[in-house]
Design an enzyme around this catalytic site. Structure first.
Site, mmCIF file in Angstrom:
data_model
loop_
_atom_site.group_PDB
_atom_site.id
_atom_site.type_symbol
_atom_site.label_atom_id
_atom_site.label_comp_id
_atom_site.label_asym_id
_atom_site.label_seq_id
_atom_site.Cartn_x
_atom_site.Cartn_y
_atom_site.Cartn_z
ATOM 1 N N GLU A 109 -11.432 -3.297 61.165
ATOM 2 C CA GLU A 109 -12.835 -2.888 61.358
ATOM 3 C C GLU A 109 -13.015 -1.409 61.682
ATOM 4 O OE1 GLU A 109 -14.338 -5.697 64.232
ATOM 5 O OE2 GLU A 109 -13.915 -7.398 62.939
ATOM 6 N N GLU A 118 -11.149 -14.439 57.192
ATOM 7 C CA GLU A 118 -11.887 -15.048 58.319
ATOM 8 C C GLU A 118 -13.112 -15.793 57.816
ATOM 9 O OE1 GLU A 118 -12.681 -12.136 61.407
ATOM 10 O OE2 GLU A 118 -10.723 -11.189 61.147
ATOM 11 N N ASP A 173 -16.194 -17.844 57.012
ATOM 12 C CA ASP A 173 -17.143 -18.857 57.486
ATOM 13 C C ASP A 173 -18.490 -18.551 56.856
ATOM 14 O OD1 ASP A 173 -17.873 -16.702 59.172
ATOM 15 O OD2 ASP A 173 -17.097 -17.674 60.972
ATOM 16 N N HIS A 209 -17.338 -13.151 56.654
ATOM 17 C CA HIS A 209 -18.268 -13.858 57.550
ATOM 18 C C HIS A 209 -19.652 -13.762 56.909
ATOM 19 C CE1 HIS A 209 -15.412 -14.324 60.802
ATOM 20 N NE2 HIS A 209 -15.126 -13.038 60.776
ATOM 21 N N ASN A 246 -8.169 -4.727 57.340
ATOM 22 C CA ASN A 246 -9.050 -5.893 57.442
ATOM 23 C C ASN A 246 -10.443 -5.464 57.924
ATOM 24 O OD1 ASN A 246 -9.135 -8.896 57.427
ATOM 25 N ND2 ASN A 246 -9.439 -8.729 59.653
#
Ligand code: G3I
Length: 305
Positions: free
Chosen positions: A127, A235, A237, A206, A169
């Site tokens: 990030e 990750e 979702d 996400h 990432n």
């Protein structure tokens, strides 16, 4: 095949989940995790605050529990994460300059060395780019040590564990039309041109109403892969429920399956009740451990590959 991991393996890919160490005693949780997934990421236990709570004093107790659970059950491990502006231990948060740079590099070296030989891929840096339309680096204490902090972290990680794939990432880097996505693409192109050791990009994925699944997600994956790195969905979702959510999961899985160098997909938790998005239902199993429509669409997409 009848599980996510075995179905992904048919095309040489993996299907993983984040694991929370505090739930390893919950047999309903571990039963699903063990049955369905073949790649494990520690949700919090390998982060900076967890592994170096005091400067120079490393604590691998909780990270090792997850690594051992993975290896005992025949699963590979993604390491998350070596350098990040967030979840820094208190001692690091107020550091700056050369002292912080050296502390960060020592952290990368020590943790990557501890887990050497056990990690398939490390999220070396997490990030580092700003949200919004600037395409700039995120301001942070690490960024203020110099723009080369990311490549310095990658070189330290390579020196410590030459066998792990080294990933950058980030989140909201899914839509090729977003400045943040283009900034990551530019960084990877630059790193490859200059020989900085980067092997993969993790797209957190996400998704919610503010960051919907882009129709051209596959373009982001193929553009990155074309630069000579693997791509992993790290990750995943997706906010929502029912057939709408199931369709979105299918879109994401198919985007990965369409690109040879998209090597695997990890969802960020097992059941909806395990999600960091507490008020949402973004995962593949409901709170009772039942398979959702999104599970079925994901499994079917993997089996159609
Ligand atoms: O363990 C402590 C507990 O002792 C304390 O009583 C409690 C009180 O707040 O906090 C507990 O720690 C929490 C930790 O999760 C473990 O549950 C932290 O407050 C909480 O901030 C932390 O949240 C994690 C978050 O990262 C922190 O940034 C989430 O579980 C985790 O899912 C989330 O994961 C991140 C990825 O690492 C990077 N990408 C985004 C993703 C979602 O935010």
């Amino acid at each position: 095949a009848t599980t996510l991991g075995a179905s992904a393996a048919q095309s040489g890919r993996y299907f993983g989940t984040a694991i929370s160490g505090g739930k390893l005693n919950d047999s309903a949780y571990t039963t699903i995790a063990n049955r369905e997934f073949n790649m494990i990421t520690a949700e919090n236990e390998m982060k900076l605050d967890a592994t170096e709570p005091n400067q120079g004093q490393f604590n691998y107790t909780n990270g090792d529990r997850i690594a051992n659970w993975a290896s005992t059950n025949g699963k590979r491990l993604r390491g998350h994460t070596l350098a990040w502006h967030s979840q820094q231990p208190g001692w690091m948060q107020n550091m700056s300059g050369t002292a912080l740079r050296n502390a960060m590099l020592n952290h990368v070296t020590q943790v990557a060395t501890h887990y050497r030989g056990k990690v398939y891929a490390w999220d070396v840096v997490n990030e580092a780019f700003a949200d919004g339309g600037s395409g700039a680096r995120r301001d942070s204490n690490l960024q203020r040590t110099g723009n080369d902090w990311i490549e310095a972290a990658f070189r330290a990680a390579r020196a410590a564990d030459s066998g792990a794939k080294l990933c950058y990432n980030d989140y909201n880097t899914d839509d090729p039309g977003h400045a943040k996505t283009q900034a990551v693409i530019s960084m990877v192109r630059d790193f490859k041109a200059r020989g900085v050791p980067i092997d993969c990009v993790g797209l957190q994925a996400h998704f919610n109403s503010g960051n919907p699944v882009p129709s051209n997600f596959q373009t982001t994956i193929s553009t990155l892969a074309g630069l000579g790195v693997d791509v992993q969905i790290t990750e995943l979702d997706i906010q929502g429920s029912g057939s709408d959510q199931a369709n979105k999961y299918r879109t994401v899985v198919n985007a990965c399956l369409a690109v040879a160098r998209c090597t695997g997909i990890t969802v960020w938790g097992v059941r909806d009740s395990d999600s960091w998005r507490a008020s949402d239902t973004p995962l593949l199993f409901d709170g009772n451990g039942n398979k959702k429509a999104a599970y079925t669409s994901t499994l079917d997409a993997l089996n159609a590959a």
